[in-house]
Design an enzyme around this catalytic site. Sequence first.
Site, PDB file in Angstrom:
ATOM      1  N   ASN A   1      71.287  64.672  50.902  1.00  0.00           N
ATOM      2  CA  ASN A   1      69.866  64.400  51.159  1.00  0.00           C
ATOM      3  C   ASN A   1      69.605  63.064  51.858  1.00  0.00           C
ATOM      4  O   ASN A   1      68.581  62.902  52.499  1.00  0.00           O
ATOM      5  CB  ASN A   1      69.113  64.440  49.824  1.00  0.00           C
TER       6      ASN A   1
ATOM      7  N   TYR B   1      67.611  61.148  65.585  1.00  0.00           N
ATOM      8  CA  TYR B   1      67.292  61.877  64.350  1.00  0.00           C
ATOM      9  C   TYR B   1      67.439  63.393  64.585  1.00  0.00           C
ATOM     10  O   TYR B   1      68.067  64.101  63.791  1.00  0.00           O
ATOM     11  CB  TYR B   1      65.860  61.532  63.924  1.00  0.00           C
TER      12      TYR B   1
HETATM   13  P1  NAP Z   1      62.843  58.265  51.974  1.00  0.00           P
HETATM   14  O1  NAP Z   1      61.762  58.276  50.972  1.00  0.00           O
HETATM   15  O2  NAP Z   1      62.862  57.214  53.017  1.00  0.00           O
HETATM   16  O3  NAP Z   1      64.247  58.320  51.206  1.00  0.00           O
HETATM   17  C1  NAP Z   1      65.460  58.204  51.894  1.00  0.00           C
HETATM   18  C2  NAP Z   1      66.585  58.331  50.903  1.00  0.00           C
HETATM   19  O4  NAP Z   1      67.827  58.249  51.604  1.00  0.00           O
HETATM   20  C3  NAP Z   1      66.569  57.225  49.868  1.00  0.00           C
HETATM   21  O5  NAP Z   1      66.892  57.755  48.606  1.00  0.00           O
HETATM   22  C4  NAP Z   1      67.683  56.300  50.355  1.00  0.00           C
HETATM   23  O6  NAP Z   1      68.327  55.585  49.331  1.00  0.00           O
HETATM   24  C5  NAP Z   1      68.647  57.310  50.925  1.00  0.00           C
HETATM   25  N1  NAP Z   1      69.594  56.679  51.854  1.00  0.00           N
HETATM   26  C6  NAP Z   1      69.358  56.200  53.091  1.00  0.00           C
HETATM   27  N2  NAP Z   1      70.476  55.672  53.610  1.00  0.00           N
HETATM   28  C7  NAP Z   1      71.448  55.833  52.681  1.00  0.00           C
HETATM   29  C8  NAP Z   1      72.835  55.517  52.634  1.00  0.00           C
HETATM   30  N3  NAP Z   1      73.455  54.921  53.660  1.00  0.00           N
HETATM   31  N4  NAP Z   1      73.527  55.804  51.510  1.00  0.00           N
HETATM   32  C9  NAP Z   1      72.907  56.405  50.452  1.00  0.00           C
HETATM   33  N5  NAP Z   1      71.608  56.750  50.448  1.00  0.00           N
HETATM   34  C10 NAP Z   1      70.877  56.466  51.543  1.00  0.00           C
HETATM   35  O7  NAP Z   1      62.838  59.608  52.811  1.00  0.00           O
HETATM   36  P2  NAP Z   1      62.557  61.124  52.382  1.00  0.00           P
HETATM   37  O8  NAP Z   1      61.378  61.569  53.147  1.00  0.00           O
HETATM   38  O9  NAP Z   1      62.591  61.311  50.918  1.00  0.00           O
HETATM   39  O10 NAP Z   1      63.826  61.788  53.076  1.00  0.00           O
HETATM   40  C11 NAP Z   1      64.832  62.462  52.355  1.00  0.00           C
HETATM   41  C12 NAP Z   1      65.521  63.402  53.334  1.00  0.00           C
HETATM   42  O11 NAP Z   1      64.578  64.346  53.839  1.00  0.00           O
HETATM   43  C13 NAP Z   1      66.093  62.672  54.548  1.00  0.00           C
HETATM   44  O12 NAP Z   1      67.319  63.254  54.918  1.00  0.00           O
HETATM   45  C14 NAP Z   1      65.056  62.953  55.622  1.00  0.00           C
HETATM   46  O13 NAP Z   1      65.597  62.886  56.910  1.00  0.00           O
HETATM   47  C15 NAP Z   1      64.626  64.356  55.240  1.00  0.00           C
HETATM   48  N6  NAP Z   1      63.328  64.759  55.790  1.00  0.00           N
HETATM   49  C16 NAP Z   1      62.187  64.103  55.446  1.00  0.00           C
HETATM   50  C17 NAP Z   1      60.976  64.520  55.985  1.00  0.00           C
HETATM   51  C18 NAP Z   1      59.668  63.875  55.648  1.00  0.00           C
HETATM   52  O14 NAP Z   1      58.652  64.203  56.287  1.00  0.00           O
HETATM   53  N7  NAP Z   1      59.591  62.984  54.658  1.00  0.00           N
HETATM   54  C19 NAP Z   1      60.951  65.593  56.885  1.00  0.00           C
HETATM   55  C20 NAP Z   1      62.132  66.223  57.221  1.00  0.00           C
HETATM   56  C21 NAP Z   1      63.326  65.816  56.653  1.00  0.00           C
HETATM   57  P3  NAP Z   1      67.905  54.050  48.968  1.00  0.00           P
HETATM   58  O15 NAP Z   1      66.503  54.098  48.508  1.00  0.00           O
HETATM   59  O16 NAP Z   1      68.864  53.646  47.930  1.00  0.00           O
HETATM   60  O17 NAP Z   1      68.076  53.269  50.255  1.00  0.00           O
END
Ligand code: NAP
Length: 251
Positions: free
Chosen positions: A91, A160
């Site tokens: 994730n 991305y």
């Molecule tokens: P978020 O709130 O910014 O959370 C990102 C997560 O990724 C956090 O838990 C962060 O951990 C972790 N992370 C980032 N870099 C890392 C690394 N090098 N090692 C370990 N953990 C890492 O974003 P989110 O929206 O929940 O996104 C979660 C997933 O959904 C992502 O893959 C994102 O691309 C995908 N996504 C999101 C959306 C959206 O609209 N929100 C849409 C499509 C896809 P820390 O907090 O410890 O840094």
Amino acid sequence: MAKTAIITGGSRGIGKALSEKLGELGYNVVINYRSDSSKAKAEDVAKELEEKYGVQTLVVKADVSEYEGCKTLVDAAVEKFGDKIDALVNNAGITNNSNWIDIKPEAYERVIKTNLMSALHMTHLVLPYMVNHSSKDNQCNIVNTSSVGGMIGVINQADYCASKSGLIGLTRALALEFAGRGVRVNAIAPGMIMTDMLRGVNQDELNALAATIPQGYIGDVSDIAGALGYILTAPYLDGQTISPNGCFVEQ
Ligand code: NAP
């Protein structure tokens, strides 16, 4: 026998909701985080799962953009729960939101390493602990968090989009390779979901984009947790990408 799941980036946002779904389904959950600011959040999620669902948890700090970080995470999981891993949710993800002229190579490399290389490393490390006990009647699951950006182009998201379509390719290929060995591999491609990731982008641009969602609103993390719950309980679903996106992208 208890099942074990590993989730990368499981402390907040979509990852937190996915961790909760894993606990609800009875998995012992290994919750990974990277940033010091997320340590307490990861520990809170772990405590909640233990109290609410009676499962065991392990919180592991690791940077999954690096192979060594992934190895630290998998080794910690095996040490605590044994050499049988039943589910892996890739994730962790970041975005740059930058035009392709001004972006620095180290910035797009970071996106590819965090979003795509992490899933290559994690699946490579975890699959031996799946195929050692998986079968048609005892399936293991890999679920990759892709994005609508893996299915369509998005301006200022070239790195991305490349990483997220790469995850869809990885999903298809690994699903085929392991279909006969009881390991299913699927992806979730969320549309716009309100988390820190969206709170961090230009809000005028975000609102303009949100206005184009046919269902008329930005989704919630529970929409993605629902998709994970379906994937984990659907034995014949394999190699697929499910996209809860308010009809933003039709397939
Ligand atoms: P978020 O709130 O910014 O959370 C990102 C997560 O990724 C956090 O838990 C962060 O951990 C972790 N992370 C980032 N870099 C890392 C690394 N090098 N090692 C370990 N953990 C890492 O974003 P989110 O929206 O929940 O996104 C979660 C997933 O959904 C992502 O893959 C994102 O691309 C995908 N996504 C999101 C959306 C959206 O609209 N929100 C849409 C499509 C896809 P820390 O907090 O410890 O840094």
